[in-house]
Write an enzyme that holds these catalytic residues in place. Structure first.
Site, PDB file in Angstrom:
ATOM      1  CG  HIS A 163      -1.136   5.798  -3.238  1.00 56.75           C
ATOM      2  ND1 HIS A 163       0.126   5.872  -3.783  1.00 56.75           N
ATOM      3  CD2 HIS A 163      -1.960   6.375  -4.151  1.00 56.75           C
ATOM      4  CE1 HIS A 163       0.070   6.481  -4.952  1.00 56.75           C
ATOM      5  NE2 HIS A 163      -1.188   6.793  -5.212  1.00 56.75           N
ATOM      6  CB  CYS A 170      -2.202  10.362  -9.716  1.00 60.21           C
ATOM      7  SG  CYS A 170      -2.684  10.364  -7.976  1.00 60.21           S
TER       8      CYS A 170
END
Length: 673
Positions: free
Chosen positions: A65, A197
């Site tokens: 991603h 993250c």
């Protein structure tokens, strides 16, 4: 607004054998629907994110991603592999592959949906339904949440066990059983956690879900703050105050970390929060039982994230120093440019002008020049304290700021200069870290960061700077200044070569910053040699992006379409002395671009020193050419280095192209395979 995923974005027979091939296959589906505008650019962003940290998860899941400027709207593509693909998960290959694409700007609603998906991935019923789906429409509906993963029916529910005779009698109205007084329930252990993250899309929310589930299994109350792309809502201050322990599962800086000071803390990467939440909960409970309350692990500057306990001292030292330099650079740019403009307007005697607070004539250009010079001087006066303060911050978080600034100011007082600031920052950080390791009574923990640490650390650093290291460092600084003043001939050219190589080796990285900081340190006490060094450093730093721009213009067919577009921007970036403009080219082809850039930078640095060019401004590129000594020769030095780098890049890339063309049979075999 389009749906996040449709049947066209589902591949239930994904045949790719590598994660790169899988990402390309799924990205091509996105591009076919117009959701990705530049396939190669998007895949480069996916690869860059994958390089930060593998995206494989336990349970056979891969979630490549990224956020990318080449994405038009938040999109998800799903592939089910028949053979499994290695995404770096501890338990082996992944068969469920989710490619998540988010626009660079983000979209709160869709990013919330992506977060919801990340949580669902921790649900075995959900992943099981995806593994058994036979139609792309069914898989897409499951992912969107339009269809439940499993239907609960009455027949599926376990039947209640029949009551035994005694229970029936106790339940009858005529014979009520005596009810014992319920024992008070013990207060459960309470944990607050923060997950984050780099992209804030998947791992952030999966770690949160994993921690919450593990907490339920352990009888622990876990409250999680997800600091993701959809924004974040701070935990209730009362929850934080009542918490018995803290878990940070993060790969970027935790925002407002000081809220959790004074509590037992476990600080790990985000994947640990996903893969071993029960261990983290057990670890923080053990810390609390030992009474090991402590200030949380330091919050690092943005450029200092990614450190872990396995990093060597050299790596950590470099990051600490770069933290200080990164905060110092804006003061350098503001102060240096103001001083340079003052010299341009008022001449080189403007430093003798009286204070503008006492004498300022609105209609005189010299008064305005004096104003610029004095404001710039004040900004420049912060360089050493800022450098020292934020080196200490990089080592010890906010408690390091006070002794760092104090040590930096003392470095100025004893004329230890730039080197004194470096040493003061390291001393301050080390002293604070040592104080934080001391076991203290709980009653004193609240005043540690406000009173105790600033008081003792400032006193210790002040003692060391005034009475131990200050004078020797001041002598070393004077020797360095005298050496720069006497630079001439071959010595000056050799120094120009070395500085040019450093500026172009890592294109804005640590070596580049060290060379730049060396040059800027000389501007604090300018002389002929230090002004030459500054000129050579800026000239060499302009070469890589300008050369890449020239190469893409002269031989565009050797570059991808994305690189040609980047080449147009590189003209402006290079002219503005932004060396990082060459990074996309170096990342794509480092073995050809970096050596070529270093060769051109060395040529430019050597020529600048040989020509005797000087510069009083620390930044600005071609926009400060009027402030450069011998400007025409300076531009010639930049042009020569740019031509050398561009010619080498074109030559090396052409050689690669010829080599590839000489092996047509091998290419055909690869294509057929």
């Amino acid at each position: 607004m389009s749906e996040l995923i449709t049947a066209e974005l589902v591949d239930l027979g994904l045949s790719a054998e590598t994660k790169e091939a899988a990402a390309r296959s799924l990205a091509e589906r996105m591009a076919a629907l117009g959701r990705v505008t530049d396939l190669e650019g998007f895949l480069a962003d996916v690869a860059a994110r994958e390089a930060q940290m593998p995206t494989g998860l336990d349970g056979g899941i891969g979630i490549p991603h990224c956020r990318s400027a080449h994405v038009t709207e938040p999109t998800l593509a799903f592939g089910r592999s028949t053979s499994g693909i290695d995404f770096g998960a501890p338990d082996g290959p992944a068969d469920l592959i989710f490619l998540i694409a988010a626009p660079a700007g983000g979209d709160a609603d869709h990013l919330t949906i992506l977060a919801s998906l990340a949580r669902h991935l921790m649900d075995e019923a959900f992943t099981g339904a995806l593994r058994s789906a036979t139609e792309p429409e069914r898989a897409a509906a499951l992912i969107r949440g339009d269809e439940p993963a499993a239907e609960a029916t009455d027949s599926a529910k376990p039947a209640a066990a029949p009551a035994v005779d005694g229970e029936a009698e106790a339940a009858s109205p005529g014979a009520p059983a005596p009810q014992p007084c319920p024992a008070p329930e013990p207060t459960p252990f309470r944990i607050v956690a923060v997950t984050s993250c780099p992209t804030g899309i998947a791992h952030t929310y999966m770690a949160a879900e994993s921690l919450e589930k593990a907490g339920q299994d352990a009888g622990v109350v876990v409250s999680v703050e997800t600091q993701g792309s959809a924004g974040f809502k701070r935990l209730d201050p009362q929850l934080v105050a009542d918490a018995d322990g803290v878990i940070f599962a993060h790969d970027v800086e935790v925002r407002d970390k000081e809220r959790f000071a004074g509590k037992p803390t476990v600080d790990v990467g985000v994947k640990a929060g996903i893969n071993r939440p029960a261990e983290l909960i057990a670890e923080v409970r053990e810390k609390a039982e030992r009474g090991g309350a402590s200030v949380p692990a330091r919050a690092t500057a943005p450029m200092d994230r990614g450190s872990d306990e396995a990093d060597g001292f050299g790596t950590r030292l470099r990051k600490w120093l770069m933290t200080g330099v990164s905060y110092m650079v804006p003061f350098v740019a503001a102060g240096g440019l103001l001083i340079a403009l003052a010299f341009a307007i008022g001449g080189y005697t403007i430093d003798k002008a009286p204070s503008v607070a006492e004498h300022f004539v609105w209609t005189e250009s010299t008064s305005w020049a004096a104003l610029l010079f004095q404001v710039g001087g004040v900004a420049f006066g912060f360089l050493v304290p800022i450098l020292a303060g934020f080196i200490a911050y990089g080592m010890a978080d906010r408690p390091g700021l006070v002794p760092g600034f104090v040590g930096g100011a003392i470095a100025l007082t004893v004329n230890a200069g730039f080197l004194g600031g470096l040493i003061a920052g390291l001393l301050a950080g080390a002293v604070v870290m040592a104080i934080q390791r001391v076991d203290i009574p709980p009653v004193l923990r609240g005043i540690m960061p406000v009173v105790v640490i600033p008081l003792f650390s400032s006193a210790i650093v002040g003692f060391l700077m005034f009475l131990v290291v200050g004078k020797p460092v001041a002598a070393l600084q004077k020797a360095l200044t005298d050496w720069l003043s006497g630079l001439s001939g071959a010595n000056a050219i050799i120094l120009g070569v070395v500085l040019g190589l450093m500026m172009c080796f890592d294109l804005g990285g640590p070596l580049n910053k060290v060379a730049y900081a060396f040059a800027v340190g000389g501007l604090a006490h300018p002389n002929e040699g230090s002004l030459k060094v500054m000129a050579a450093v800026m000239a060499a730093g302009m070469v890589p992006p300008l050369a890449m721009a020239l190469a893409t213009t002269v031989r565009g067919r050797l570059f991808t379409r994305t690189e040609r577009e980047n080449g147009k921007a590189a003209w402006v970036l290079g002219a503005s002395f932004i060396t990082e403009g060459a990074i996309p080219f170096a990342a794509a082809d480092p073995l050809r671009v970096i050596p070529s850039a270093m060769a051109g930078g060395a040529v430019t640095g050597a020529l600048s020193m040989a020509f005797g060019c000087s510069l009083r401004a620390p930044h600005g590129g071609i926009f400060v050419v009027p402030l450069i000594g011998r400007p025409l020769l300076y531009l010639l030095a930049i042009a020569a280095g740019t031509a050398v780098t561009a010619a080498l890049v074109i030559l090396l890339k052409s050689f690669r192209e010829k080599t590839s063309a000489a092996r047509p049979d091998e290419s055909k075999v690869n294509v057929a395979a």
